[in-house]
Design an enzyme around this catalytic site. Structure first.
Site, PDB file in Angstrom:
ATOM      1  N   ARG A  27     -32.862 -15.736   1.980  1.00 19.02           N
ATOM      2  CA  ARG A  27     -33.232 -14.500   1.285  1.00 19.02           C
ATOM      3  C   ARG A  27     -33.617 -14.776  -0.162  1.00 19.02           C
ATOM      4  O   ARG A  27     -34.140 -13.890  -0.836  1.00 19.02           O
ATOM      5  CB  ARG A  27     -32.067 -13.511   1.309  1.00 19.02           C
ATOM      6  CG  ARG A  27     -31.563 -13.167   2.711  1.00 19.02           C
ATOM      7  CD  ARG A  27     -30.368 -12.253   2.643  1.00 19.02           C
ATOM      8  NE  ARG A  27     -30.735 -11.004   2.008  1.00 19.02           N
ATOM      9  CZ  ARG A  27     -31.325  -9.992   2.649  1.00 19.02           C
ATOM     10  NH1 ARG A  27     -31.611 -10.123   3.928  1.00 19.02           N
ATOM     11  NH2 ARG A  27     -31.651  -8.887   2.025  1.00 19.02           N
ATOM     12  N   ASN A 100     -28.265  -6.827  -4.710  1.00 20.35           N
ATOM     13  CA  ASN A 100     -29.547  -7.148  -4.058  1.00 20.35           C
ATOM     14  C   ASN A 100     -30.393  -5.882  -4.090  1.00 20.35           C
ATOM     15  O   ASN A 100     -29.944  -4.826  -3.639  1.00 20.35           O
ATOM     16  CB  ASN A 100     -29.351  -7.576  -2.608  1.00 20.35           C
ATOM     17  CG  ASN A 100     -30.700  -7.604  -1.866  1.00 20.35           C
ATOM     18  OD1 ASN A 100     -31.730  -7.888  -2.460  1.00 20.35           O
ATOM     19  ND2 ASN A 100     -30.685  -7.248  -0.590  1.00 20.35           N
ATOM     20  N   GLY A 101     -31.585  -5.974  -4.657  1.00 22.47           N
ATOM     21  CA  GLY A 101     -32.463  -4.803  -4.744  1.00 22.47           C
ATOM     22  C   GLY A 101     -33.010  -4.670  -6.150  1.00 22.47           C
ATOM     23  O   GLY A 101     -32.992  -5.642  -6.918  1.00 22.47           O
ATOM     24  N   GLU A 480     -53.424 -14.850  11.807  1.00 21.53           N
ATOM     25  CA  GLU A 480     -52.038 -15.319  11.826  1.00 21.53           C
ATOM     26  C   GLU A 480     -51.973 -16.838  11.653  1.00 21.53           C
ATOM     27  O   GLU A 480     -51.135 -17.353  10.910  1.00 21.53           O
ATOM     28  CB  GLU A 480     -51.322 -14.886  13.111  1.00 21.53           C
ATOM     29  CG  GLU A 480     -49.891 -15.346  13.246  1.00 21.53           C
ATOM     30  CD  GLU A 480     -48.977 -15.009  12.078  1.00 21.53           C
ATOM     31  OE1 GLU A 480     -47.912 -15.633  11.971  1.00 21.53           O
ATOM     32  OE2 GLU A 480     -49.362 -14.166  11.227  1.00 21.53           O
ATOM     33  N   LYS A 484     -49.929 -18.701   8.603  1.00 18.60           N
ATOM     34  CA  LYS A 484     -48.871 -19.676   8.882  1.00 18.60           C
ATOM     35  C   LYS A 484     -49.135 -20.968   8.110  1.00 18.60           C
ATOM     36  O   LYS A 484     -48.267 -21.532   7.462  1.00 18.60           O
ATOM     37  CB  LYS A 484     -48.796 -19.999  10.395  1.00 18.60           C
ATOM     38  CG  LYS A 484     -47.980 -19.031  11.229  1.00 18.60           C
ATOM     39  CD  LYS A 484     -46.508 -19.046  11.029  1.00 18.60           C
ATOM     40  CE  LYS A 484     -45.995 -17.981  10.070  1.00 18.60           C
ATOM     41  NZ  LYS A 484     -46.348 -16.611  10.310  1.00 18.60           N
ATOM     42  N   GLU A 487     -48.721 -20.440   4.194  1.00 20.00           N
ATOM     43  CA  GLU A 487     -47.398 -20.164   3.628  1.00 20.00           C
ATOM     44  C   GLU A 487     -46.452 -21.352   3.694  1.00 20.00           C
ATOM     45  O   GLU A 487     -45.515 -21.423   2.896  1.00 20.00           O
ATOM     46  CB  GLU A 487     -46.791 -18.922   4.269  1.00 20.00           C
ATOM     47  CG  GLU A 487     -46.418 -19.020   5.711  1.00 20.00           C
ATOM     48  CD  GLU A 487     -45.754 -17.720   6.171  1.00 20.00           C
ATOM     49  OE1 GLU A 487     -44.899 -17.190   5.465  1.00 20.00           O
ATOM     50  OE2 GLU A 487     -46.117 -17.245   7.273  1.00 20.00           O
ATOM     51  N   HIS A 503     -73.064 -14.931   7.729  1.00 20.99           N
ATOM     52  CA  HIS A 503     -73.454 -13.972   6.676  1.00 20.99           C
ATOM     53  C   HIS A 503     -72.935 -14.393   5.307  1.00 20.99           C
ATOM     54  O   HIS A 503     -72.817 -13.565   4.401  1.00 20.99           O
ATOM     55  CB  HIS A 503     -72.941 -12.569   7.044  1.00 20.99           C
ATOM     56  CG  HIS A 503     -73.507 -12.070   8.342  1.00 20.99           C
ATOM     57  ND1 HIS A 503     -74.824 -11.697   8.489  1.00 20.99           N
ATOM     58  CD2 HIS A 503     -72.935 -11.953   9.561  1.00 20.99           C
ATOM     59  CE1 HIS A 503     -75.037 -11.331   9.753  1.00 20.99           C
ATOM     60  NE2 HIS A 503     -73.918 -11.478  10.413  1.00 20.99           N
ATOM     61  N   LYS A 603     -37.561 -14.572   3.140  1.00 15.70           N
ATOM     62  CA  LYS A 603     -37.697 -14.053   4.495  1.00 15.70           C
ATOM     63  C   LYS A 603     -37.902 -12.550   4.535  1.00 15.70           C
ATOM     64  O   LYS A 603     -38.730 -12.031   5.296  1.00 15.70           O
ATOM     65  CB  LYS A 603     -36.451 -14.422   5.304  1.00 15.70           C
ATOM     66  CG  LYS A 603     -36.496 -13.989   6.756  1.00 15.70           C
ATOM     67  CD  LYS A 603     -37.533 -14.756   7.507  1.00 15.70           C
ATOM     68  CE  LYS A 603     -37.741 -14.353   8.940  1.00 15.70           C
ATOM     69  NZ  LYS A 603     -38.918 -14.907   9.535  1.00 15.70           N
TER      70      LYS A 603
HETATM   71  C1  AGP Z   1     -44.438 -14.339   7.687  1.00 23.12           C
HETATM   72  O1  AGP Z   1     -44.230 -15.628   8.103  1.00 23.12           O
HETATM   73  C2  AGP Z   1     -43.833 -13.993   6.393  1.00 23.12           C
HETATM   74  N1  AGP Z   1     -42.481 -14.267   6.359  1.00 23.12           N
HETATM   75  C3  AGP Z   1     -44.143 -12.577   5.924  1.00 23.12           C
HETATM   76  O2  AGP Z   1     -45.536 -12.415   5.877  1.00 23.12           O
HETATM   77  C4  AGP Z   1     -43.556 -11.464   6.795  1.00 23.12           C
HETATM   78  O3  AGP Z   1     -44.232 -11.381   8.011  1.00 23.12           O
HETATM   79  C5  AGP Z   1     -43.702 -10.122   6.054  1.00 23.12           C
HETATM   80  O4  AGP Z   1     -43.007 -10.215   4.845  1.00 23.12           O
HETATM   81  C6  AGP Z   1     -43.172  -8.961   6.892  1.00 23.12           C
HETATM   82  O5  AGP Z   1     -41.810  -9.125   7.125  1.00 23.12           O
HETATM   83  P1  AGP Z   1     -41.084  -8.193   8.194  1.00 23.12           P
HETATM   84  O6  AGP Z   1     -41.688  -8.463   9.533  1.00 23.12           O
HETATM   85  O7  AGP Z   1     -39.649  -8.597   8.117  1.00 23.12           O
HETATM   86  O8  AGP Z   1     -41.292  -6.779   7.757  1.00 23.12           O
END
Ligand code: AGP
Length: 608
Positions: A27, A100-101, A480, A484, A487, A503, A603
């Site tokens: 996190r 957290n927040g 996607e 991947k 990131e 184009h 995450k």
């Molecule tokens: C994807 O690998 C990332 N961790 C990120 O884009 C993620 O999909 C996005 O933050 C959405 O998260 P969620 O599905 O928990 O809402």
């Protein structure tokens, strides 16, 4: 995007806090800290960097005591450093807080406190809470915290410790996740279940604006008005191992190997005696017939699952679908009404942009169907209907198995709606379900061939920029695949609709440019072969992914052809994404990147 833990009991608190924080580092891992009440004395140790730095420091500082709170941080307000690390201490040093927040009105509250003589040490929003608790504290910690949560705006999961109270601490939450673990003569708090799973399986999920008083022998929960709340115990059936790496080098590889099982876990409970039954989601034929439009809203990988969902639902249900990134949706005043359905997709169920987009759609009267992986998460509890993806805990920041199960859930929703609407026959639906049941075995085959992908990555991990091109569902897959790769390997890449390349972007293709082409749509296969020829003519190196049936023909054009078993084009994305995930994994591995904890990412994105 931080992780918080808390403990009260007869054990030494420090080992419990450190073990919990080690399971929450996904996190955020900018800094870490703990606070202990040691016989009426507050002891705090915190520092910048990974948990290991704190563990080092604690080796010399013997913090004793059976009650404490802990934190692992992902900086939002104030750069990662020792001062900005949590716990934050109040002016007198008698109150310690982990959070957290984001406290959105912290500036105003800071001014209020400074006028009353409080000096701030850090740049964080959280320090405001510590001083504010002290400001209201007249010997009753619960009362002080209740007053504080009345004042603060934004999202929070809080753990509050005080010097005077050696046998209790208080926690509270709003928008940020917080669970309470119930033990025998001991109790726990944590931002996520894996943090306390080795100690208990009995959990309370705290609702928004609920506050709990934690003692060794009791947990008392109150709502924002101070009224006692009777909580339901949620029994967790995950095993500790699920939260650990299970012998794989990385959580990401472990989670890719879990794809066959979790896809099966996601569709099997919903196909009873050959009949599709989506849990207790009762969207009737009449409601579906009257649907004007479906909106799919999410972020990141979940959004990419939504793009596949658009193609599938429009094709099978003949209902118009608009798919949107949540952070745009919530501010563009969408033309959504109570005649529309909103499908929200989220692995964590806590992504703030997505949660607020959900509220935006709900406030405009739309029914909310969410596809979520975390039971009891904020998005799940804010929805009218929830279809859980049974992917289990997903620890690696780069989402893999959750995406496969999100697609699986979307196919089930599309089939359910199409059958009710009568836009497909029972026989057609049965054929698609039969193909779906073959997917897990297909992915097992793909995983067996992973060395082939590793060899290719070994030859190309120095690529500076990579293009993903595809048509229709393969365009959605390309998005996607590109995310991947970006990131976890930090290689720049873009996804393009195959037909769009000419184009403009084809100008970037030169000798050695790597182009990745998912080609699983039979009806567009020849079109994609021409696209491959276009880029090959400019010197590109092409990696293609397709069904076994196209292998021979494609090997005449592409440099490497990765095959997936011969599934129907319509459901191919569920298995065709796995070679793309493996490709990204091996490119990152070859580059020596931290595959599970990529830089600058976390995450669950619980801030805007
Ligand atoms: C994807 O690998 C990332 N961790 C990120 O884009 C993620 O999909 C996005 O933050 C959405 O998260 P969620 O599905 O928990 O809402």
């Amino acid at each position: 995007m931080c992780g918080i833990v808390g403990y009260i009991g007869n054990r030494k608190a420090i080992p419990v806090l450190l073990s919990g924080l080690s399971k929450l580092e996904y996190r955020g891992y900018d800094s870490a800290g703990v606070a202990i009440n040691e016989n009426g004395k507050l002891r705090v140790e915190k520092c910048k960097g990974r948990l290991t730095s704190l563990e080092e420091r604690l080796k010399t500082e013997n913090l004793d005591g059976g009650m404490g709170i802990g934190h692992t941080r992902w900086a939002t307000h104030g750069e990662p450093n020792d001062i900005n690390s949590h716990p934050h201490i109040s002016q007198s040093g008698e109150i310690a807080v982990v959070h957290n927040g984001i406290i959105e009105n912290y500036i105003q509250l800071k001014e209020f406190l400074v006028e009353r003589g409080y000096n701030f040490k850090s740049d964080t929003d959280t320090e405001v809470v510590a001083h504010l608790v002290e400001h209201y504290y007249k010997g009753d910690l619960l009362d002080a915290v209740m007053k504080v949560i009345d004042e603060i705006e934004g999202s929070y999961a809080l753990g509050v410790l005080s010097k005077d109270n050696e046998d209790m601490f208080v926690c509270a939450r709003k928008d940020s996740p917080l669970v309470i673990g119930l033990g025998d003569g001991e109790n726990f708090i944590a931002s996520d279940i894996p943090a306390i799973l080795e100690y208990t399986r009995n959990i309370y999920i705290l609702e928004d604006k609920e506050v709990a008083v934690m003692t060794k022998d009791s947990v008392k929960v109150f709502n924002s008005l101070g009224a006692p709340v009777k909580k339901e115990v949620f029994k967790v059936n995950w095993d500790v191992e699920a939260a650990e790496k299970g012998g794989y080098e990385h959580f990401m590889m472990k989670e890719m190997y879990e794809e066959p099982k979790v896809i099966r876990d996601t569709f099997s409970p919903r196909i009873i005696n050959g009949e599709l039954k989506l849990d207790n989601i009762n969207i009737t034929k009449e409601e579906i017939d009257n649907l004007q439009k479906i909106y799919i809203v999410a972020c990141g990988t979940a959004y990419h699952a939504g793009v596949v969902g658009k193609y599938i639902i429009e094709k099978l249900c003949k209902i118009p679908v608009e798919v949107d990134v949540a952070s745009e949706f919530r501010y563009r005043d969408p033309l959504i009404t109570d005649k529309d359905l909103t499908i929200i997709i989220s692995q964590s169920g806590e992504t703030l942009d997505t949660l607020f987009a959900l509220r935006e759609a709900k406030n405009k009267g739309s029914r909310i169907l969410s596809i979520v992986n975390v039971v009891g998460s904020s998005i799940a509890r804010s929805s009218d209907d929830v279809l859980y993806t049974w992917a289990g805990p997903e620890i690696a920041v780069a989402s893999t198995k959750a995406y496969n199960t999100q697609l699986t859930a979307l196919y089930l929703v599309a089939l359910d709606f199409a059958l009710k609407k009568g836009t497909i026959s029972k026989e057609e639906a049965d054929n698609i379900l039969a193909s779906l049941k073959e997917i897990p075995a297909g992915i097992e085959e793909i995983l067996k061939d992973k060395e082939n992908i590793q060899k290719f990555a070994h030859r190309h991990y120095n690529a500076k920029s990579i293009f993903f091109i595809g048509r229709s569902l393969d365009y959605a897959l390309s998005m996607e695949g590109s995310l991947k790769l970006k990131e976890i390997s930090y290689i720049h890449s873009e996804a393009y609709a195959g037909g769009e390349l000419k184009h403009g972007t084809i100008a970037l293709i030169e000798k050695g440019t790597l182009v990745v082409c998912p080609m699983t749509q039979d009806s567009l296969f020849d079109k994609m072969v021409s696209n491959i020829r276009e880029v090959k003519a400019r010197g590109a190196v092409v990696l293609a992914i397709t069904q076994q049936r196209h292998k021979e023909e494609l090997e005449k054009t592409a440099d490497l052809v990765l095959t997936i078993p011969d599934v129907d084009s319509l459901i191919a994305p569920i298995s065709a994404v796995t070679p793309l995930q493996l490709f990204a994994y091996y490119m990152a591995l070859e580059k020596g990147c931290d595959v599970d904890k990529p830089r600058n990412l976390a995450k669950s994105v619980t801030v805007e």
